[in-house]
Enzyme design. Sequence first.
Site, short mmCIF file in Angstrom:
data_model
loop_
_atom_site.label_atom_id
_atom_site.label_comp_id
_atom_site.label_asym_id
_atom_site.label_seq_id
_atom_site.Cartn_x
_atom_site.Cartn_y
_atom_site.Cartn_z
N MET A 81 -0.38 -7.26 7.71
CA MET A 81 -1.40 -8.23 7.30
C MET A 81 -1.05 -8.96 5.99
O MET A 81 -1.92 -9.57 5.37
CB MET A 81 -2.74 -7.52 7.14
CG MET A 81 -3.19 -6.79 8.39
SD MET A 81 -4.61 -5.75 8.10
CE MET A 81 -4.63 -4.78 9.63
N SER A 82 0.20 -8.88 5.58
CA SER A 82 0.57 -9.52 4.30
C SER A 82 1.90 -10.25 4.46
O SER A 82 2.28 -10.64 5.55
CB SER A 82 0.67 -8.44 3.21
OG SER A 82 1.73 -7.54 3.49
N SER A 120 0.83 -1.22 0.00
CA SER A 120 0.00 0.00 0.00
C SER A 120 0.85 1.26 0.00
O SER A 120 1.76 1.39 0.82
CB SER A 120 -0.85 0.08 1.27
OG SER A 120 -1.44 -1.14 1.55
N TYR A 159 -7.36 -11.69 4.48
CA TYR A 159 -8.57 -11.10 5.08
C TYR A 159 -9.64 -10.76 4.05
O TYR A 159 -10.78 -10.47 4.41
CB TYR A 159 -8.22 -9.87 5.95
CG TYR A 159 -7.67 -8.67 5.21
CD1 TYR A 159 -8.47 -7.87 4.40
CD2 TYR A 159 -6.34 -8.30 5.37
CE1 TYR A 159 -7.96 -6.77 3.72
CE2 TYR A 159 -5.82 -7.20 4.71
CZ TYR A 159 -6.63 -6.44 3.89
OH TYR A 159 -6.12 -5.37 3.24
N GLU A 160 -9.30 -10.81 2.77
CA GLU A 160 -10.32 -10.64 1.73
C GLU A 160 -11.07 -11.95 1.50
O GLU A 160 -11.97 -12.01 0.66
CB GLU A 160 -9.67 -10.19 0.42
CG GLU A 160 -9.03 -8.82 0.49
CD GLU A 160 -8.29 -8.47 -0.79
OE1 GLU A 160 -8.95 -8.17 -1.81
OE2 GLU A 160 -7.05 -8.52 -0.78
N ALA A 191 3.18 -2.04 4.10
CA ALA A 191 3.04 -1.00 5.13
C ALA A 191 2.77 -1.74 6.44
O ALA A 191 2.06 -2.75 6.45
CB ALA A 191 1.89 -0.08 4.80
N HIS A 225 -4.11 13.73 10.33
CA HIS A 225 -4.13 13.39 8.90
C HIS A 225 -2.94 13.97 8.15
O HIS A 225 -2.31 13.29 7.33
CB HIS A 225 -5.45 13.84 8.28
CG HIS A 225 -5.55 13.45 6.83
ND1 HIS A 225 -5.60 12.12 6.43
CD2 HIS A 225 -5.55 14.18 5.69
CE1 HIS A 225 -5.65 12.06 5.11
NE2 HIS A 225 -5.62 13.31 4.64
N ASN A 271 2.90 3.85 10.88
CA ASN A 271 2.22 4.31 12.11
C ASN A 271 2.74 3.54 13.31
O ASN A 271 3.15 2.38 13.16
CB ASN A 271 0.70 4.10 11.98
CG ASN A 271 0.35 2.62 11.85
OD1 ASN A 271 0.52 2.03 10.78
ND2 ASN A 271 -0.10 2.01 12.93
N HIS A 292 -5.08 -10.43 -0.12
CA HIS A 292 -4.80 -10.73 1.28
C HIS A 292 -5.72 -11.85 1.77
O HIS A 292 -6.83 -12.02 1.27
CB HIS A 292 -5.07 -9.49 2.14
CG HIS A 292 -4.29 -8.28 1.74
ND1 HIS A 292 -4.66 -7.48 0.68
CD2 HIS A 292 -3.15 -7.73 2.24
CE1 HIS A 292 -3.79 -6.50 0.55
NE2 HIS A 292 -2.86 -6.63 1.48
N HIS A 339 -4.64 -0.34 -3.97
CA HIS A 339 -3.87 -1.39 -4.63
C HIS A 339 -4.24 -1.36 -6.11
O HIS A 339 -5.36 -1.69 -6.48
CB HIS A 339 -4.17 -2.76 -4.02
CG HIS A 339 -3.48 -2.97 -2.70
ND1 HIS A 339 -2.45 -3.85 -2.53
CD2 HIS A 339 -3.66 -2.37 -1.51
CE1 HIS A 339 -2.03 -3.81 -1.29
NE2 HIS A 339 -2.76 -2.92 -0.64
#
Length: 272
Positions: free
Chosen positions: A209-210, A36, A91-92, A119, A245, A233, A89, A67
Amino acid sequence: MVPQTVTNESVALADLVEQLKAHDVGRAQIAFVLGSGLGAFADRVENAKVIPYGEIAAMPKSTVPGHAGELVLGEIDGVPVVLQKGRVHLYEGHDPRVVTRCVRAFAALGIRNLVLTNAAGGIESDWEVPTLMRITDHINMQGGAPLLREEARIENPYDDDLGAALEKAASVAQVPLQSGIYFGVLGPSYETPAEVNMMRWSGASAIGMSTVQEASAARAAGMRVAAISTITNPAAGISKTPLNHAEVVEAGRLISERFCKLLAAFVPLAVG
Ligand code: HPA
């Protein structure tokens, strides 16, 4: 008996290999999977040829915003490369074998080197954020793994020589580079402060997450694997003040610039 899902996936993988072969993807010496916000690296590719995933029937397609969903073929510093902009991913709802189909196809086409990028959230409270981290090993807590029984070995998927090339590239390009262990979670929800605490005890420095599925599968398929997290982050509970932001946008810009410099310096070192 071989389960039906494994048979189906073998057919899909064979299809993808043929479809990528038709685009001459196998001439690449290094494949990159861009996470990302890291797509700007594609601007560094000379003689770029873009192939949208929509034109590759067997390519798994992501539904995550940000993506792009395209392959970019070309050269960097004269070295043939392929960039995978956008990944799927777990989670998809995808199976680990689907998540790793593209890197297995790269391996089957004879591409020897793979650089995975992502990320991630940072666990180390004394690291500045954003920062870049070379992944030295991972902890897979995603609840699934991509290897067949006969492929399973005990080993660290990340290659020492490519890791050394990344360290050298960081010093040549004068880009600060941390190193550490990546904790792979399923997502898509972020962690609680208590979970992040547990991850810190485990010795990990970044959470994402990847990457872990692709790293294991590519290594099992014979590729040399390197990986970089862009820590965008602080993980939950690390920072007392929430990021605003404007800081997030600035962090993304800064890290993308450093990331591109690092990888551009890495390419000639990785194949040299
Ligand atoms: N946790 C998990 N995955 C992430 C994070 C995080 O804090 N940031 C980016 N990907």
